[in-house]
Design a protein around this motif. Structure first.
Motif, PDB file in Angstrom:
ATOM      1  N   ILE A 154      36.459  42.855  11.438  1.00 53.02           N
ATOM      2  CA  ILE A 154      36.075  44.123  12.072  1.00 53.02           C
ATOM      3  C   ILE A 154      36.035  43.970  13.588  1.00 53.02           C
ATOM      4  O   ILE A 154      36.382  44.895  14.326  1.00 53.02           O
ATOM      5  CB  ILE A 154      34.725  44.597  11.502  1.00 53.02           C
ATOM      6  CG1 ILE A 154      34.932  44.899  10.020  1.00 53.02           C
ATOM      7  CG2 ILE A 154      34.223  45.813  12.245  1.00 53.02           C
ATOM      8  CD1 ILE A 154      33.795  45.593   9.370  1.00 53.02           C
ATOM      9  N   LEU A 207      33.186  54.127   5.926  1.00 52.55           N
ATOM     10  CA  LEU A 207      32.869  54.077   7.365  1.00 52.55           C
ATOM     11  C   LEU A 207      31.445  54.543   7.660  1.00 52.55           C
ATOM     12  O   LEU A 207      30.964  54.427   8.785  1.00 52.55           O
ATOM     13  CB  LEU A 207      33.872  54.921   8.167  1.00 52.55           C
ATOM     14  CG  LEU A 207      35.311  54.378   8.178  1.00 52.55           C
ATOM     15  CD1 LEU A 207      36.263  55.418   8.758  1.00 52.55           C
ATOM     16  CD2 LEU A 207      35.407  53.071   8.972  1.00 52.55           C
ATOM     17  N   ALA A 250      28.401  44.785   6.469  1.00 53.45           N
ATOM     18  CA  ALA A 250      29.452  45.771   6.776  1.00 53.45           C
ATOM     19  C   ALA A 250      29.966  46.495   5.525  1.00 53.45           C
ATOM     20  O   ALA A 250      30.627  45.913   4.669  1.00 53.45           O
ATOM     21  CB  ALA A 250      30.599  45.082   7.506  1.00 53.45           C
ATOM     22  N   LEU A 303      32.266  48.857   5.204  1.00 53.47           N
ATOM     23  CA  LEU A 303      33.727  48.985   5.148  1.00 53.47           C
ATOM     24  C   LEU A 303      34.339  47.814   4.380  1.00 53.47           C
ATOM     25  O   LEU A 303      35.197  47.999   3.507  1.00 53.47           O
ATOM     26  CB  LEU A 303      34.285  49.044   6.580  1.00 53.47           C
ATOM     27  CG  LEU A 303      35.798  48.965   6.745  1.00 53.47           C
ATOM     28  CD1 LEU A 303      36.507  50.098   6.012  1.00 53.47           C
ATOM     29  CD2 LEU A 303      36.171  48.993   8.236  1.00 53.47           C
ATOM     30  N   ALA A 344      40.599  54.271  12.271  1.00 59.39           N
ATOM     31  CA  ALA A 344      40.322  52.970  11.657  1.00 59.39           C
ATOM     32  C   ALA A 344      41.529  52.493  10.857  1.00 59.39           C
ATOM     33  O   ALA A 344      41.904  51.318  10.906  1.00 59.39           O
ATOM     34  CB  ALA A 344      39.088  53.069  10.761  1.00 59.39           C
ATOM     35  N   MET A 381      31.124  49.866   9.937  1.00 62.12           N
ATOM     36  CA  MET A 381      31.696  48.649  10.529  1.00 62.12           C
ATOM     37  C   MET A 381      30.591  47.665  10.910  1.00 62.12           C
ATOM     38  O   MET A 381      30.847  46.486  11.084  1.00 62.12           O
ATOM     39  CB  MET A 381      32.541  49.012  11.734  1.00 62.12           C
ATOM     40  CG  MET A 381      33.804  49.753  11.332  1.00 62.12           C
ATOM     41  SD  MET A 381      34.871  50.000  12.777  1.00 62.12           S
ATOM     42  CE  MET A 381      36.465  50.255  11.970  1.00 62.12           C
TER      43      MET A 381
END
Lengths: 438, 438
Positions: free
Chosen positions: B295, A69, A292, A294, B51, B265
């Motif tokens: 996302i 994150l 991204a 994540l 999340a 993200m």
């Protein structure tokens, strides 16, 4: 109180609307339409459980969750880049080091599209020449044109881009003093969008020979778009164009998770020569300083645990059945029609060729007849960049078997065949009528 | 077998390395270093459970899971764009329609950085002028320079960019016939990176007046980078610059989830005037045809369920304590030093001003002394674009309290103060020595 006009950049002024967005508007406006146009992937087999499990595992542990994150790096998450290189080795059947590739040469991008875009961004000035095949992937053609590049295209046959024609083009550019404007050669080497055809193995080697020969004042870079490589249904597994570049000098290899796993994750990668790395990373730093994080962490798990390879194997079976359904439907419904089509060994597309007189483009009667019959295709002319010496062919159609189910493939091809039949009959009737009146 | 050189584009040649990447290399090479340089966010408070829950809910149901794993659109997921507009209304305390904004004006981007980049891409040609504050956010300055833009900067004071100086600059550009080159005014309106200062409310209105006045041959666009808006610790909540543009003509409002939720993200958004929409969407279509859909679906849930607002409220408390710790440490350890600093009411940064003689830049002794003492800062000169009439100031430092914990803030400021003290003592000693020998 109106405001004066916004002064757009030269680049914005060169950036056209993607023609496919007009097709998407058609599809949205007609929900009963069977779209054989959309490049979307099979909806039913999207890896929901696999994604859920990987993300749950990742986010269950505070350390791994926080790392995912937090900000990542511009180049991308190292374990994902390792996994990508490992997958490439596995597909290639050769260690990366024999191609002078390490994990440092892999840059993660927002889909392979961003990788292709960044290469244009760091290599092209207005007036430069990019060589593509004819036909070619139209989204990238639009991007190349936005940079002011001149597209010179090379005819394809069943073996992909013709190397004799490429050689002829390079020779003539050299003879006319334009070789120094050639910066890029772009091709989809496996199951090409839009034809479904692959570059024959001997041409892969020949392509490198030609590029070495004609890289005179500067290096000509090849972009090998391998987006569909994983979607092989039958036929041999060819070594990549990249594999003929053992010093990692001429070929950029681009891949994506969009076709073989999930387009909603929007992650791809480019494998770059050492001396392209800095330029691409600096440019990507300005674009977004990293895709991204994540999702990169999740995909890294999905690859490491074998989930990815397992999913791809299942996907191949599924798409093979769809490909078979489309070819069977074409053979069944179009047997009486004067059309031919490719028999793709992989990928998501078949390419139809009609008689020259049957104009498939969007403004012409066949397209509207198909909409009225409830079926949508991609007009083939979208896939050709205009050439000085050749008009754009208007007798092709791209059909996709990616997103639609097997019954809809049958029904869609049936509607299409009937619309073509009616159009040809009417054309025939009016040809007779015009003969009679003249 | 060496290959000829790769011929980089003009743009690639103008694209410098981001100076901050050198700092990151320092930090990596010295793991015991306390980095008051990194713009990273607080690691401990990253929303791991939030999340995890949102993604688990999203992926638990096949329909929502498949929609998220499939392709999205270039503009972005409509419910997320709705939620973003709703959040803006809530912060603004006014309905979006009073600012001529609808959900169609919201475009989702890969972090706000991509939004900023796309605006440069569609507006700037080499030789165009962009007006920024001095100092300004250095990553975007680098991107602007890659387009060949000339950066003209306007002095700041405690109320942010000085409008009298901006007016003076516009007037002088008009007088010298260069007003037609001015395309953009960029500023971080809340808790600016690097100073922590906000644009005073009366200046927000004045900025619009000036832009209307000087938009003569064409419209001058303001980019309001509101990246830190949510991180307000005390002081009033100002209306946005955007709120002074009731017909949605002049101001682009850019926001991001990176600071107030999760940088991993990599999602942001721009709120665009109608006549910028097409150009930005076409350009983004070429860049990536849409940021990660998965996302976007997750963030849409995170906003709709109130998780986002709740997290932001907690984050404010957490960062407020860190801000307080940094200001207390500065007051405590630097009381005897001839330095001043900003007292930010929000955001992640404090900005230190030293005597002119104390050079904070990377090649100078103080920087190395700090590395040796185990503390890293961002040299202030990174934040200034060179101006024809003014040398770049070298007596500033940016300190971030975002990523480090409170004990490390105290220790880091303590190390920094000692390094400055030693450097000033040595400078004083050598000044005396040089006086004695001269």
């Amino acid at each position: 109180l109106t405001a004066p006009d916004i002064p757009f950049s030269q680049k914005a002024q060169r950036t056209g609307e993607q023609p496919v967005s007009r097709l998407m508007a058609e599809a949205l406006a007609n929900p009963t339409l069977i779209s054989l146009a959309a490049g979307f992937v099979d909806h039913a087999s999207l890896p929901t459980e696999q994604a859920a499990r990987a993300l749950a595992d990742l986010l269950a542990h505070p350390d791994s969750a926080k790392a995912a994150l937090q900000y990542g790096t511009t180049r991308g998450y190292p374990p994902l880049r390792e996994a990508l290189l490992g997958r490439f080795e596995c597909l290639e059947g050769a260690p990366a080091q024999t191609l002078a590739l390490t994990v440092d040469n892999v840059v993660v991008t927002t889909g392979s599209q961003q990788g292709l875009y960044l290469l244009a961004d760091v290599l092209l000035d207005p007036g430069d020449i990019v060589i593509t095949s004819a036909p070619s992937y139209f989204v990238y053609t639009g991007a190349l044109q936005s940079f002011g590049a001149e597209i010179r295209s090379v005819e394809m046959d069943q073996g992909g881009m013709r190397m004799d024609r490429l050689e002829g083009l390079l020779k003539s550019l050299q003879a006319t003093g334009h070789l120094n404007r050639v910066k890029l050669i772009y091709l989809v080497s496996y199951y090409q969008n839009p034809t479904g055809l692959s570059l024959a193995p001997d041409r892969r080697q020949r392509l490198l020979e030609l590029v070495r020969t004609y890289s005179q004042s500067h290096r000509i870079v090849i972009i090998e778009d391998a987006a569909y490589r994983e979607l092989r249904y039958d036929g041999p597994a060819y070594p990549s164009v990249k594999s003929f570049d053992p010093k990692n000098q001429y070929v950029v290899h681009a891949m994506t998770f969009s076709k073989a796993f999930s387009p909603g994750m929007k992650i791809g990668a480019v494998f770059l020569p050492d001396d392209l790395l800095d330029a691409v990373l600096r440019q990507k730093g300005n674009h977004d300083f990293g895709s991204a994080n994540l999702i990169q962490h999740a995909l890294s798990r999905i690859m490491e645990t074998g989930i990815y390879a397992e999913h791809v194997a299942q996907l191949r079976q599924r798409y093979k059945a769809k490909r078979d359904a489309m070819l069977a439907a074409l053979a069944d419904r179009m047997a009486d029609l004067p059309l031919t089509w490719t028999a793709p060994a992989g990928g998501l597309y078949a390419w139809l060729t009609a008689p020259n007189a049957l104009d498939t483009s969007r403004g012409k009667p066949l397209f509207q007849r198909c909409i009225d019959s409830g079926v949508l295709y991609v007009p083939g002319d979208y896939c050709f960049a205009p050439q000085a010496d050749n008009p754009v062919p208007t007798n092709h159609m791209r059909l996709s078997f990616g997103a639609v189910g097997i019954p809809a493939i049958h029904e869609g091809v049936s509607r299409l065949a009937q619309a073509i039949r009616n159009q040809l009959d009417q054309g025939h009737a009016s040809a007779i009528a015009s003969t009679e009146t003249s």
